[in-house]
Design a protein around this motif. Structure first.
Motif, short mmCIF file in Angstrom:
data_model
loop_
_atom_site.label_atom_id
_atom_site.label_comp_id
_atom_site.label_asym_id
_atom_site.label_seq_id
_atom_site.Cartn_x
_atom_site.Cartn_y
_atom_site.Cartn_z
N PRO A 179 0.82 -1.20 0.00
CA PRO A 179 0.00 0.00 0.00
C PRO A 179 0.86 1.25 0.00
O PRO A 179 1.85 1.35 0.71
CB PRO A 179 -0.81 -0.12 1.30
CG PRO A 179 -0.79 -1.57 1.64
CD PRO A 179 0.53 -2.07 1.14
N GLN B 238 1.40 4.99 0.93
CA GLN B 238 0.94 5.91 1.95
C GLN B 238 1.66 7.24 1.80
O GLN B 238 2.83 7.29 1.41
CB GLN B 238 1.21 5.35 3.36
CG GLN B 238 0.45 4.05 3.63
CD GLN B 238 0.65 3.59 5.05
OE1 GLN B 238 1.22 4.29 5.87
NE2 GLN B 238 0.17 2.41 5.36
N SER C 28 -10.99 1.93 4.60
CA SER C 28 -9.70 1.26 4.49
C SER C 28 -9.76 0.28 3.32
O SER C 28 -10.84 -0.11 2.87
CB SER C 28 -9.36 0.53 5.79
OG SER C 28 -10.36 -0.42 6.11
N ARG C 29 -8.59 -0.09 2.84
CA ARG C 29 -8.53 -1.02 1.72
C ARG C 29 -9.10 -2.37 2.14
O ARG C 29 -8.68 -2.95 3.15
CB ARG C 29 -7.08 -1.19 1.25
CG ARG C 29 -6.94 -1.90 -0.08
CD ARG C 29 -5.47 -2.15 -0.39
NE ARG C 29 -4.76 -0.90 -0.58
CZ ARG C 29 -4.52 -0.34 -1.77
NH1 ARG C 29 -4.97 -0.93 -2.85
NH2 ARG C 29 -3.84 0.79 -1.86
N ASP D 174 -5.22 3.26 -5.16
CA ASP D 174 -3.88 3.57 -5.63
C ASP D 174 -3.84 4.92 -6.34
O ASP D 174 -2.89 5.69 -6.19
CB ASP D 174 -3.38 2.47 -6.57
CG ASP D 174 -3.09 1.17 -5.83
OD1 ASP D 174 -2.82 1.23 -4.61
OD2 ASP D 174 -3.16 0.10 -6.46
N ASP E 62 -3.46 3.03 5.63
CA ASP E 62 -4.09 2.48 4.42
C ASP E 62 -5.58 2.82 4.38
O ASP E 62 -6.42 1.99 4.07
CB ASP E 62 -3.89 0.96 4.36
CG ASP E 62 -3.94 0.44 2.93
OD1 ASP E 62 -3.83 1.26 2.00
OD2 ASP E 62 -4.10 -0.79 2.75
N TYR F 116 -8.59 5.84 3.10
CA TYR F 116 -8.79 6.75 1.97
C TYR F 116 -10.10 7.52 2.13
O TYR F 116 -11.07 7.01 2.70
CB TYR F 116 -8.78 5.96 0.65
CG TYR F 116 -7.53 5.15 0.48
CD1 TYR F 116 -6.42 5.68 -0.16
CD2 TYR F 116 -7.44 3.87 1.02
CE1 TYR F 116 -5.25 4.94 -0.28
CE2 TYR F 116 -6.28 3.12 0.89
CZ TYR F 116 -5.18 3.66 0.24
OH TYR F 116 -4.03 2.93 0.14
#
Length: 545
Positions: free
Chosen positions: A28, A30, A212-213, A243, A288, A290
């Motif tokens: 990931p 960051q 979060s992913r 990404d 991680d 977003y």
């Protein structure tokens, strides 16, 4: 060769899905944090722009105890309607947890509702706040108060209002009001500002979704998109992967539109007022996580005056019968990919049939019959070509015996026979080639349409969007492909013949993990094709005698 190319494409898709599930995962990305910056949950990282730090309003008056969270907590307010069971945190007035009461986790756990939003584990929350210029304003780290720890929509009542209050030291009072409605996943949202200070209050509101992913899905759901999307009249539907957010944050202004975090079958979306120009943004956070959100234009409230800012929040399924009425373009969150132009009409027809028969399994069978009727003449021409090819097999074999390894003369002689008998050697490939786009489109319809989630058919087939737990349908489908192969002419090339005979086994293995509904479609289609091909072949062979 055409069939081999089609098989190669399918195998490539399988390999890509396998790599996505079991291959090495990217590290990931960051964003680097300045030295001394807080790690998470501060206005320096997850508030869209600089805002005055709100004064604390003291401990909450009421609120249920809340589990620990990396986002922090100030106690919870639980809200229960006929379709939603949500928890709002008094820290920021965020919507931290949402369970969809009409959507069980699985057919075996009908009493356990699916949890769409949560601030534990994989984070997915809806946040909001105010940004002020030269005055106080509560962002989503401010502490709110409430008078009740739990709200429930009473029987016979269609609306439920849940107010949260924040009080600043200068006399500014902000009230966040969530409005829940019966049978709706759309939540009304309003922030009322009472300016009790001695100067004008100038500010705007922001609304954002933090996520979060997600962990990797299963083989079946490997290609379903999980991430942020937005829609505007100018750009239409746009995906912004995690990404992409980390590499290049979005910053653009649009009138109307919406922002959302979507996943398989469900989504959360902020829908701003359509007549105002809003700033759309994305941002990557430590851990991680977003953001995607919108900031409204500033409003000015004079001293002693009041003002309000409104929005809507959708938390629920990707119901294609509901989403178009919530916001323009919201139905595009049901992502059928590049074959949407085929998939959407297929879903419309499937949905229309379902309204008549009331069972999605029978709807798929009837849809298959309609598709077969639509391609009947094309299939008839192709099957007639294959039957004629089958009739020519003794003559073709005689040519092979005569010319041996002289491929050039053998091919010339074969083409002369085809030309004389008016046979198209490629005609037999047309039915499968035509079906491939329909097959892929129906795959996405069955995979993406929440209407088919956990839809039962009969007996052990209790979820048409999941694989057959006993693999009966894939085995029957493979058997039907084998029978169909026997009706086709044997390819003159031994290698090609072996490839064609291996297709039923390859497809059976591949279909073991496909949705029950898709395997049902392919099985019924094969049965109809066998019936049509057997009838045409028998008629031509009788005419030859």
């Amino acid at each position: 060769m055409l069939l081999f190319i089609a098989l190669s494409v399918i195998v490539l898709l399988m390999w890509q899905t396998w790599q996505q599930d079991y291959g090495p995962q990217p590290v990931p990305v960051q964003q680097a944090q300045p030295q001394g910056a807080p790690v998470s949950g501060t206005a320096n990282t997850d508030v869209p722009q600089t805002a005055s730090v709100p004064a604390s309003s003291g401990p909450p008056v009421a609120g249920l105890p809340a589990p620990s969270s990396m986002l922090g907590t100030g106690g919870r307010v639980r809200v229960v309607t006929d379709v939603l069971d949500v928890q709002i945190d008094l820290k920021g007035g965020d919507l931290r947890q949402a369970e969809l009461l009409g959507y069980p986790v699985s057919p075996d756990k009908r009493d356990t509702p699916f949890r769409l939003m949560s601030d534990e584990g994989e984070i997915f929350v809806a946040q909001s706040g105010l940004l002020a210029t030269g005055n106080e304003a509560p962002d989503h780290h401010a502490m709110f108060t409430t008078t009740q720890a739990e709200y429930r929509l009473p029987a016979g009542q269609n609306e439920l209002h849940v107010p949260l209050v924040w009080r600043g030291s200068s006399g500014v009072v902000v009230e966040k009001i969530y409005t829940f409605r019966r049978k709706q996943f759309v939540i009304g949202f309003q922030q009322r500002v009472r300016n009790g200070s001695d100067s004008d209050w100038v500010g705007s509101q922001y609304r954002q979704l933090q996520r979060s992913r997600a962990s990797q899905g299963s083989y079946l759901t490997g290609y379903t998109y999980t991430g942020s999307v937005y829609y505007s009249p100018e750009t239409k539907y746009e995906k912004v992967s995690f990404d992409e957010i980390a590499e290049k944050p979005l910053s653009a202004s649009y009138a109307g539109g919406w922002v959302a975090m979507i996943q398989h079958y469900f989504l959360g979306a902020w829908i701003p007022e359509s007549d105002k120009l809003n700033q759309f943004y994305t941002k990557a956070l430590p851990g991680d996580r977003y953001l995607i959100g919108v900031v409204s234009p500033n409003i000015s409230i004079p001293a002693g005056g009041e003002g309000s800012l409104s929005s809507q929040l959708y938390v629920g399924p990707k119901d294609q019968n509901v989403l178009p009425d919530v916001a323009p373009g919201l139905e595009l969150s049901v992502d059928y990919g590049v074959l949407t132009v085929i998939a959407q009409p297929l879903f419309w027809l499937l949905n229309w049939i379902h309204k008549l028969v009331g069972n999605w399994g029978w709807s798929i069978i009837l849809l298959t019959l309609l598709i077969k009727l639509a391609f009947y003449k094309l299939s008839e021409t192709s099957y007639r070509s294959m039957a004629n090819m089958r009739k020519m097999q003794p003559r073709i074999q005689a040519l092979r015996d005569r010319y041996g390894d002289d491929k050039q003369r053998l091919n010339q002689a074969m083409m002369e026979i085809y030309k004389k008998e008016k046979i198209n050697p490629l005609g037999g490939c047309l039915p499968i080639l035509v079906q491939i786009p329909v097959f892929i489109s129906l795959y996405w319809v069955l995979l993406e349409s929440v209407e088919l989630r956990q839809a039962p058919f009969m007996l052990w087939l209790n979820d048409l969007s999941a694989k057959d737990p006993y693999y009966v349908l894939p085995v029957l489908m493979g058997a039907s492909m084998f029978i169909q192969q026997k009706l086709n002419p044997t390819p003159p090339d031994p290698i090609q013949a072996k490839i064609m005979m291996s297709l039923p086994l390859v497809f059976t293995v591949m279909f073991l993990w496909f949705p029950q509904g898709l395997v049902l479609y392919w099985l019924v289609n094969n049965i109809l094709s066998i019936s049509q091909q057997w009838y045409i072949t028998r008629r031509i062979e009788k005419a030859a005698h």
